[in-house]
Design an enzyme around this catalytic site. Structure first.
Site, PDB file in Angstrom:
ATOM      1  N   ARG A   1       0.861  -1.185   0.000  1.00  0.00           N
ATOM      2  CA  ARG A   1       0.000   0.000   0.000  1.00  0.00           C
ATOM      3  C   ARG A   1       0.895   1.231   0.000  1.00  0.00           C
ATOM      4  O   ARG A   1       2.078   1.141   0.311  1.00  0.00           O
ATOM      5  CB  ARG A   1      -0.903  -0.003   1.236  1.00  0.00           C
ATOM      6  N   GLY A   2       0.326   2.363  -0.311  1.00  0.00           N
ATOM      7  CA  GLY A   2       1.119   3.591  -0.356  1.00  0.00           C
ATOM      8  C   GLY A   2       2.088   3.576  -1.526  1.00  0.00           C
ATOM      9  O   GLY A   2       1.868   2.847  -2.497  1.00  0.00           O
TER      10      GLY A   2
ATOM     11  N   THR B   1     -10.961  -7.252  -6.002  1.00  0.00           N
ATOM     12  CA  THR B   1     -11.561  -6.952  -4.721  1.00  0.00           C
ATOM     13  C   THR B   1     -12.295  -8.172  -4.222  1.00  0.00           C
ATOM     14  O   THR B   1     -13.277  -8.609  -4.808  1.00  0.00           O
ATOM     15  CB  THR B   1     -12.495  -5.724  -4.744  1.00  0.00           C
ATOM     16  N   ILE B   2     -11.757  -8.724  -3.167  1.00  0.00           N
ATOM     17  CA  ILE B   2     -12.349  -9.922  -2.595  1.00  0.00           C
ATOM     18  C   ILE B   2     -13.761  -9.611  -2.092  1.00  0.00           C
ATOM     19  O   ILE B   2     -14.620 -10.474  -2.049  1.00  0.00           O
ATOM     20  CB  ILE B   2     -11.415 -10.459  -1.479  1.00  0.00           C
ATOM     21  N   ASP B   3     -13.994  -8.323  -1.746  1.00  0.00           N
ATOM     22  CA  ASP B   3     -15.307  -7.910  -1.211  1.00  0.00           C
ATOM     23  C   ASP B   3     -16.401  -7.883  -2.284  1.00  0.00           C
ATOM     24  O   ASP B   3     -17.572  -7.713  -1.946  1.00  0.00           O
ATOM     25  CB  ASP B   3     -15.220  -6.507  -0.598  1.00  0.00           C
TER      26      ASP B   3
ATOM     27  N   MET C   1     -14.458 -10.608   5.683  1.00  0.00           N
ATOM     28  CA  MET C   1     -14.082  -9.372   5.000  1.00  0.00           C
ATOM     29  C   MET C   1     -15.331  -8.652   4.498  1.00  0.00           C
ATOM     30  O   MET C   1     -16.379  -9.269   4.291  1.00  0.00           O
ATOM     31  CB  MET C   1     -13.177  -9.668   3.809  1.00  0.00           C
TER      32      MET C   1
HETATM   33  P1  ATP Z   1      -7.833  -3.210  -1.511  1.00  0.00           P
HETATM   34  O1  ATP Z   1      -9.139  -3.667  -2.037  1.00  0.00           O
HETATM   35  O2  ATP Z   1      -6.955  -4.313  -1.084  1.00  0.00           O
HETATM   36  O3  ATP Z   1      -7.952  -2.108  -0.497  1.00  0.00           O
HETATM   37  P2  ATP Z   1      -6.859  -1.068  -3.136  1.00  0.00           P
HETATM   38  O4  ATP Z   1      -6.372  -1.015  -4.535  1.00  0.00           O
HETATM   39  O5  ATP Z   1      -8.043  -0.227  -2.830  1.00  0.00           O
HETATM   40  O6  ATP Z   1      -7.096  -2.589  -2.782  1.00  0.00           O
HETATM   41  P3  ATP Z   1      -5.134   0.649  -1.606  1.00  0.00           P
HETATM   42  O7  ATP Z   1      -4.125   0.269  -0.584  1.00  0.00           O
HETATM   43  O8  ATP Z   1      -6.231   1.554  -1.213  1.00  0.00           O
HETATM   44  O9  ATP Z   1      -5.666  -0.721  -2.153  1.00  0.00           O
HETATM   45  O10 ATP Z   1      -4.401   1.350  -2.838  1.00  0.00           O
HETATM   46  C1  ATP Z   1      -3.421   0.657  -3.595  1.00  0.00           C
HETATM   47  C2  ATP Z   1      -2.444   1.614  -4.211  1.00  0.00           C
HETATM   48  O11 ATP Z   1      -3.107   2.630  -4.938  1.00  0.00           O
HETATM   49  C3  ATP Z   1      -1.569   2.296  -3.185  1.00  0.00           C
HETATM   50  O12 ATP Z   1      -0.234   2.165  -3.598  1.00  0.00           O
HETATM   51  C4  ATP Z   1      -2.048   3.719  -3.165  1.00  0.00           C
HETATM   52  O13 ATP Z   1      -0.997   4.624  -2.928  1.00  0.00           O
HETATM   53  C5  ATP Z   1      -2.637   3.914  -4.550  1.00  0.00           C
HETATM   54  N1  ATP Z   1      -3.776   4.845  -4.528  1.00  0.00           N
HETATM   55  C6  ATP Z   1      -4.851   4.759  -3.724  1.00  0.00           C
HETATM   56  N2  ATP Z   1      -5.720   5.756  -3.970  1.00  0.00           N
HETATM   57  C7  ATP Z   1      -5.159   6.512  -4.960  1.00  0.00           C
HETATM   58  C8  ATP Z   1      -5.563   7.700  -5.666  1.00  0.00           C
HETATM   59  N3  ATP Z   1      -6.728   8.308  -5.413  1.00  0.00           N
HETATM   60  N4  ATP Z   1      -4.716   8.183  -6.609  1.00  0.00           N
HETATM   61  C9  ATP Z   1      -3.557   7.573  -6.865  1.00  0.00           C
HETATM   62  N5  ATP Z   1      -3.125   6.454  -6.258  1.00  0.00           N
HETATM   63  C10 ATP Z   1      -3.910   5.915  -5.307  1.00  0.00           C
END
Ligand code: ATP
Ligand code: MG
Length: 461
Positions: A177-178, A231-233, A276
């Site tokens: 993440r991040g 997305t597992i959800d 989840m």
């Molecule tokens: P999960 O369903 O597991 O939460 P996700 O893709 O929503 O999956 P996040 O951790 O929220 O997981 O985001 C994944 C990556 O996307 C991270 O590296 C984060 O920095 C980037 N990211 C999240 N939101 C944004 C955004 N609005 N713009 C650009 N990058 C983003």
């Protein structure tokens, strides 16, 4: 409305920015060629080239002809409640492709949390790219972070490397993440010469992918950015289901069954299972329905009281008195108002949720102590066990088709799109339309009502 809809669901194409972009004929067709096939003597006859999808091929997004705005589960989307045609672009190989395979450097990145099927999708992206003739395929390690961290070298990918990766869960590439900013990511893509980017992740990852797509356009880089929703959800809009969901429901039943056996075998046993579902209760609802062993299903979309004459605890007492045991299945995002708000955020900026499972366990123990009834409460949180399993057969097939179609989309010249299954057909959608907000369980839907019928639970308000 119709025009607005068509505009919204139109998918961005390379020719929007590069009207003169060169298009060549695809060699990807139903008639498979030997890897050593030589096309220098001319292309095979037209009859041999078939199986292409063209832009007039559409998938119907909505199939219900709403009779009234109050039809259970249906939202009337036009003022007269009459038929509206909502079509989206059908996924699949295009006859004309906008990238020369020998000039492609493709990269795959997986972000967010784990989900069954990630390796299956990676595998099929790589295999399909190879069939198009791409020689340069790399994996970006540990999510978007891999674009900026100099200690994380690219992972070269080929059919040989990915051949058996679907046999285990997790992600071959790693997740995180991040990470770096969008402009840093695009800088890095430019330096590395990446012109096809496949992004596997949830809403956050897709927001990132769309921003990368826009930044590439702004810099006039001829790049295709294609997402595959992870997305597992199952909380992505418009899609029948997302990969990993089926497997998660299947696996969740094991936890429910264990909770049931523990509860059933103890004197006044109560089993609590947390599943989840940060904002959507699909896994909890489907797993409860499938298992048939749940007495109380709690999801974020449906408010409930724990205490009071109509609360969950009162119903638990009734279940203990009448059945002798009870099983509760709660989604992680449910009942957050009962928990202390710490304002904590993870590296991606997502709110850190409180543990509703622990809270229910503690409140249940307290309640039964207060009323002087013995109760044996056990709590199971199978989250990481579920996320880490490999995809089941049905998800494996879904991943295969999604992975292949992601590659077809990129070669077809589309960018800023994602691929999903809609009304049992595969389609391309513009990213903003699927991440506008999370899809959630409609408390007035037939499905939620079926769940209530199965558990036999009352309203807890
Ligand atoms: P999960 O369903 O597991 O939460 P996700 O893709 O929503 O999956 P996040 O951790 O929220 O997981 O985001 C994944 C990556 O996307 C991270 O590296 C984060 O920095 C980037 N990211 C999240 N939101 C944004 C955004 N609005 N713009 C650009 N990058 C983003
Ligand atoms: Mg997310």
């Amino acid at each position: 409305y119709q025009r607005d809809f068509e505009e919204r669901f139109n998918i961005p194409h390379i020719t929007d920015v590069f009207p003169d972009a060169e298009a060549i004929r695809s060699t990807f067709c139903l008639k498979m060629r030997s890897p050593t096939a030589d096309f220098s003597g001319g292309y095979p006859s037209d009859e041999e080239w078939h199986g292409y999808i063209n832009n007039k091929d559409r998938v119907l997004l909505k199939v219900i002809n709403y009779s009234s705005p109050t039809s259970a589960g249906a939202v009337c989307i036009d003022p007269d409640c009459t038929w509206i045609e909502q079509w989206v672009h059908r996924a699949g190989p295009r006859e004309k492709i906008y990238f020369r395979p020998e000039k492609v450097k493709a990269a795959i990145v997986t972000c967010g949390g784990l989900c069954p099927g990630l390796n299956d999708v990676i595998r099929h992206i790589v295999i399909t790219l190879e069939i198009y003739g791409v020689k340069n395929v790399v994996g970006i390690p540990f999510g978007y972070r891999g674009f900026s961290d100099k200690n994380l070298p690219e992972i070269p990918l080929s059919r040989k490397v990915v051949q058996n990766i679907h046999l285990s869960g997790g992600s071959l590439l790693g997740v995180s993440r991040g990470g770096p900013s969008v402009s840093e990511i695009v800088d890095s893509m430019g330096e590395r010469g990446i012109n096809m980017l496949f992004v596997l992740g949830g809403n956050g990852t897709h927001a990132g992918a769309n921003a990368i797509h826009n930044e590439c356009r702004r810099r006039r880089m001829k790049v295709a950015v294609v997402g595959v929703p992870k997305t597992i959800d199952n909380d992505i809009l418009h899609m029948d289901k997302t990969f990993g969901f089926d497997t998660a429901v299947e696996e969740a039943q094991r936890a429910i069954n264990s909770a049931y056996i523990e509860a059933h075998s103890a004197y006044h046993g109560i089993g609590v299972v947390k599943l989840m579902g940060r904002s959507s209760g699909f896994i909890a609802m489907q797993a409860s329905l499938a298992s048939g062993q749940v007495d109380i299903c709690l999801i974020p979309e449906v408010p409930f009281n724990l205490h009071g004459p109509h609360g969950v605890l009162k119903h638990l007492k009734y279940l203990i008195e009448t059945k002798g045991s009870a099983v509760i299945c709660v989604a992680e995002g449910a009942g957050q108002s009962f928990l202390e708000n710490t304002n904590a955020k993870d590296a991606s900026g997502n709110k850190v949720l409180g543990d509703i499972g622990v809270h229910i366990q503690q409140e249940t123990k307290k309640y039964f102590k207060e009323i002087g009834v013995s109760a044996d409460v056990k709590y199971i949180d199978p989250t990481y066990m579920i996320r880490a399993v490999r995809a089941n057969a049905s998800d494996g097939i879904l991943c295969t088709v999604l992975g292949q179609n992601a590659v077809h989309g990129a070669f077809g010249g589309y960018s800023g799109i994602t691929v999903g299954i809609i009304n049992t057909h595969y389609a391309y959608l513009p990213i903003p339309e699927v991440i506008a907000y999370p899809k959630s369980v409609d408390p007035n839907s037939r499905m939620w009502h079926r769940c209530l019928t199965s558990t036999g639970q009352p309203d807890f308000i």
